[in-house]
Design a protein around this motif. Sequence first.
Motif, mmCIF file in Angstrom:
data_model
loop_
_atom_site.group_PDB
_atom_site.id
_atom_site.type_symbol
_atom_site.label_atom_id
_atom_site.label_comp_id
_atom_site.label_asym_id
_atom_site.label_seq_id
_atom_site.Cartn_x
_atom_site.Cartn_y
_atom_site.Cartn_z
ATOM 1 N N THR A 107 0.850 -1.188 0.000
ATOM 2 C CA THR A 107 0.000 0.000 0.000
ATOM 3 C C THR A 107 0.888 1.240 0.000
ATOM 4 O O THR A 107 1.743 1.398 0.877
ATOM 5 N N LEU A 108 0.686 2.115 -0.987
ATOM 6 C CA LEU A 108 1.509 3.315 -1.147
ATOM 7 C C LEU A 108 0.619 4.538 -1.324
ATOM 8 O O LEU A 108 -0.435 4.449 -1.973
ATOM 9 N N PRO A 109 1.014 5.686 -0.777
ATOM 10 C CA PRO A 109 0.257 6.915 -1.042
ATOM 11 C C PRO A 109 0.458 7.350 -2.493
ATOM 12 O O PRO A 109 1.566 7.235 -3.034
ATOM 13 N N ARG A 110 -0.600 7.826 -3.123
ATOM 14 C CA ARG A 110 -0.475 8.265 -4.508
ATOM 15 C C ARG A 110 0.454 9.465 -4.634
ATOM 16 O O ARG A 110 1.187 9.600 -5.613
ATOM 17 N N GLN A 111 0.407 10.347 -3.630
ATOM 18 C CA GLN A 111 1.289 11.519 -3.624
ATOM 19 C C GLN A 111 2.342 11.340 -2.552
ATOM 20 O O GLN A 111 2.024 11.132 -1.383
#
Length: 387
Positions: A368-372
Amino acid sequence: MKLTAREKSSLIFEGFITVILLGLLNLSLVVIVEDTIRSNPGLENGIFIIKKSLIIGPYHTQIWSYQRWMIAFMLLIDILVVYWRLIRRYHQYQLHHIIAELHYIAQGHFDHRIPFNLKGDQQNIVTSVNALVDSTIQSMNDERQIEQSKDELITNVSHDLRTPLTSIIGYLGLIEDKQYHSEEDLLKYTHTAYEKAKQMKSLVDDLFEYTKVRQTGTPVNIMNVNLDQMLEQLAASFELEGSHKHIAITADTKPANLMIEADAEKLGRVFSNLVANGLKYGAEASYIHIKAREVNHDVEVTISNDGAQIPEKSLSHLFERFYRVEESRSKATGGTGLGLAIVQSIVELHHGTVRVTSDEQETCFIVTLPRQYQSKTKGRSGPQASA
């Protein structure tokens, strides 16, 4: 906090001495005031007139007498002074007890905490000291873990380097001593030495990558990354290896052309390691699916396979460096044990998370990664390019 018998006796004695001194002081003041009034007839007459003018009721009750008011005022002052001195001394005893507790802790009793429940600033001191001791103990434990981790790192690296190095020296020694019977034997020895050398290079490369991403202030080259294109290229790069093992590798991204701010090279290493891990350890797997989905403001990438289930006891250790599931320690799979540790380190650099689930049907690694990308350093420049 309980006072000792000696402290209680000292407190009572100080109160007694204070009362005596105040009594002598009050007597002195009364004598001085009486003498002053008697030596000044005008002042004495003025006081008498005031007393007469403040008589009320049928019984001619006097509501003012300077002697009564002076005695009442001095009595009030005396009470306040005695209370102030006793409270002051009590607080000093509290402070002495706190200092004694600090000395006890400083002597090495780090499991001890100051047990007092006080009021005001002194309670703030007790709370702060206990918190400071807790923080110190935690720092000491962290330091021990770091030292132990370094020792384990050296031990594991030494072991994993020594094993192939011993084989390389052994086979090259046979060649050096001309202890081969045919050109076929010579080629066999050199090929074995070559494979062991590649194994050593793989370990050194992984170790270098791991230490690089674990360093404080590791540079992150942030750019706009098209996950759709990255995952398609990733699946294509592993297609040949997958076909040799009869494993179908597919990639699917929704929505199409899903963009994310990340370090393209490092992010590619994450997904490459996870796919390689599935090919290496997913025994009897028939597929590896790579799926990317947008979830709120994050991106969730799932790499799943239907291979052998990972034992439940191993799930919580998979991302530890040099950890390998026991069944995977064969020559066929081998591995440095650093691949998933590198994955976790890179994901943490991007302020994301990685977890794993495994059952009889499927094993899933979920990133899971932040888009920004949110930099912790002020003044970071924006995305530089597209990948």
